[in-house]
Design a protein around this motif. Structure first.
Motif, short mmCIF file in Angstrom:
data_model
loop_
_atom_site.label_atom_id
_atom_site.label_comp_id
_atom_site.label_asym_id
_atom_site.label_seq_id
_atom_site.Cartn_x
_atom_site.Cartn_y
_atom_site.Cartn_z
N HIS A 121 -6.29 13.48 2.02
CA HIS A 121 -5.67 14.87 2.53
C HIS A 121 -4.64 14.20 3.62
CE1 HIS A 121 -7.97 16.42 -0.18
NE2 HIS A 121 -9.19 16.01 -0.10
N VAL A 122 -5.70 13.79 4.57
CA VAL A 122 -4.76 12.58 6.41
C VAL A 122 -5.00 12.02 6.84
CG1 VAL A 122 -6.23 15.09 6.73
CG2 VAL A 122 -7.10 13.65 7.19
N LEU A 123 -4.48 11.70 7.17
CA LEU A 123 -4.72 10.20 8.03
C LEU A 123 -5.53 10.26 8.54
CD1 LEU A 123 -0.83 9.01 8.03
CD2 LEU A 123 -2.22 8.51 5.91
N THR A 124 -6.61 8.62 8.55
CA THR A 124 -7.38 8.62 9.70
C THR A 124 -7.56 7.71 10.02
OG1 THR A 124 -8.90 8.57 7.56
CG2 THR A 124 -8.91 10.76 8.58
N ALA A 125 -8.41 7.47 11.25
CA ALA A 125 -7.97 5.49 11.86
C ALA A 125 -8.38 4.07 11.11
CB ALA A 125 -8.84 5.76 12.77
N GLU A 126 -8.75 5.00 10.16
CA GLU A 126 -9.74 2.87 9.64
C GLU A 126 -8.32 2.70 8.59
OE1 GLU A 126 -10.53 7.14 7.43
OE2 GLU A 126 -11.06 6.85 8.87
N LEU A 127 -7.43 3.70 8.93
CA LEU A 127 -6.24 3.01 7.59
C LEU A 127 -5.52 1.95 8.31
CD1 LEU A 127 -4.90 6.88 5.97
CD2 LEU A 127 -5.61 4.21 5.07
N ALA A 128 -5.51 1.96 9.36
CA ALA A 128 -5.27 1.03 10.36
C ALA A 128 -5.35 -0.32 9.65
CB ALA A 128 -5.95 1.10 12.39
N GLU A 129 -6.60 -0.60 9.03
CA GLU A 129 -7.51 -2.43 8.89
C GLU A 129 -6.71 -2.67 7.92
OE1 GLU A 129 -11.60 -4.30 7.71
OE2 GLU A 129 -11.61 -2.13 8.04
N ASP A 130 -6.06 -1.26 6.96
CA ASP A 130 -6.04 -1.73 5.63
C ASP A 130 -4.04 -2.15 5.50
OD1 ASP A 130 -7.90 -0.57 3.68
OD2 ASP A 130 -7.78 1.58 4.10
N LEU A 131 -3.41 -1.03 6.46
CA LEU A 131 -2.36 -1.53 7.40
C LEU A 131 -2.23 -2.73 7.33
CD1 LEU A 131 -1.16 2.04 9.23
CD2 LEU A 131 -1.25 1.45 6.37
N PHE A 185 -6.95 13.65 12.58
CA PHE A 185 -5.47 12.93 11.42
C PHE A 185 -4.92 12.40 12.81
CE2 PHE A 185 -3.40 17.05 12.88
CZ PHE A 185 -2.33 16.97 12.54
N HIS A 186 -4.10 11.73 11.65
CA HIS A 186 -3.06 10.88 12.25
C HIS A 186 -1.51 10.25 12.11
CE1 HIS A 186 -6.14 8.92 15.17
NE2 HIS A 186 -6.87 9.09 13.72
N ASP A 187 -0.17 10.13 12.39
CA ASP A 187 0.95 10.24 12.30
C ASP A 187 1.67 8.72 12.04
OD1 ASP A 187 3.71 9.45 13.20
OD2 ASP A 187 4.25 11.31 13.59
N PRO A 188 2.05 8.37 10.82
CA PRO A 188 1.92 7.18 10.57
C PRO A 188 2.44 6.42 11.22
CG PRO A 188 2.94 9.05 8.95
CD PRO A 188 2.50 9.13 10.36
N LEU A 230 1.41 -1.32 -0.13
CA LEU A 230 0.19 -0.05 0.09
C LEU A 230 0.75 1.51 -0.29
CD1 LEU A 230 -2.82 1.06 0.26
CD2 LEU A 230 -2.48 0.95 2.82
N VAL A 231 0.26 2.00 -0.79
CA VAL A 231 1.43 3.21 -0.93
C VAL A 231 0.38 4.68 -0.75
CG1 VAL A 231 2.32 4.58 -2.48
CG2 VAL A 231 2.85 2.37 -2.46
N ILE A 232 0.06 5.37 -0.04
CA ILE A 232 -0.23 6.08 0.92
C ILE A 232 0.33 8.06 0.80
CG2 ILE A 232 -1.56 7.11 2.92
CD1 ILE A 232 -1.73 4.47 4.31
N GLY A 233 -0.35 8.24 -0.35
CA GLY A 233 0.34 10.15 -0.01
C GLY A 233 -1.21 10.97 0.40
N TYR A 234 -0.52 11.38 1.06
CA TYR A 234 -1.31 12.28 2.27
C TYR A 234 -0.66 13.75 2.05
CZ TYR A 234 1.60 11.51 6.35
OH TYR A 234 2.69 11.38 6.86
N GLY A 235 -1.31 14.46 2.16
CA GLY A 235 -1.04 16.58 2.65
C GLY A 235 -2.87 17.06 1.89
#
Length: 175
Positions: A64-74, A112-115, A27-32
């Motif tokens: 745009h931002v890192l959000t908590a639901e990305l933990a499942e994707d990770l 938003f969250h820190d990686p 997974l590649v996540i570009g954010y900002g």
């Protein structure tokens, strides 16, 4: 993303020929923030990367931002590469750093969250974390400028994507 594109997170899939390395789940996540000048480099680089070709098993996401639901994707991938801008370094400088879960890397804003914090959530909730890196480019200006990078940041996109391609083509360590 381009101006006038829908503001919801986008997912881009770019199937392509496999590299010599067996297919992995990457997974590649570009954010900002696309409206804050060079802070848009993460999503813009992700969108360019998604045009492919990419090895099988690579998924590219622009946020745009890192959000908590990305933990499942990770939890569902073997490796993750985060793309972002930074204020550290000389403008246009590309940096690659390994990431590890760090529950102390708590963000200062609730949306938003820190990686590293996301990796810690992944570890706590799913009992595993992917191999992870942050590829960042030092920005020159974070003033309001919708989808416009400074010349030094725009010039760094190619080097940023070369680092991403190197990381996703490298063999994974044994489990």
């Amino acid at each position: 993303m381009r101006p006038h594109a829908r503001s919801a997170p986008t997912q881009c899939h770019a199937p392509g020929p496999s590299a010599a390395v067996p297919a992995s789940r990457t997974l590649v996540i570009g954010y900002g923030s696309p409206i804050r000048g060079d802070d848009a480099i993460g999503p813009l680089a992700a969108e360019r990367l998604a045009t492919g070709p990419l090895p099988d098993g690579v998924r590219v996401v622009s946020r745009h931002v890192l959000t908590a639901e990305l933990a499942e994707d990770l939890a569902a991938v073997d490796r993750v590469v985060f793309l972002d801008a930074t204020v550290e370094g000389e403008p246009g400088e590309v940096r690659v750093r390994d990431l590890a879960p760090d529950a102390r890397a708590v963000s200062t804003m609730a949306h938003f969250h820190d990686p590293r914090e996301l990796l810690a959530w992944c570890e706590t909730l799913y009992g595993r974390t992917p191999q992870a890196w942050l590829v960042s480019v030092a920005g020159q200006s974070f003033d309001y400028a919708s989808y416009r990078l400074t010349p030094c940041a725009a010039a760094a996109v190619a080097a940023m994507l070369a680092e991403v391609r190197r990381l996703i083509a490298s063999p994974l360590p044994p489990a």
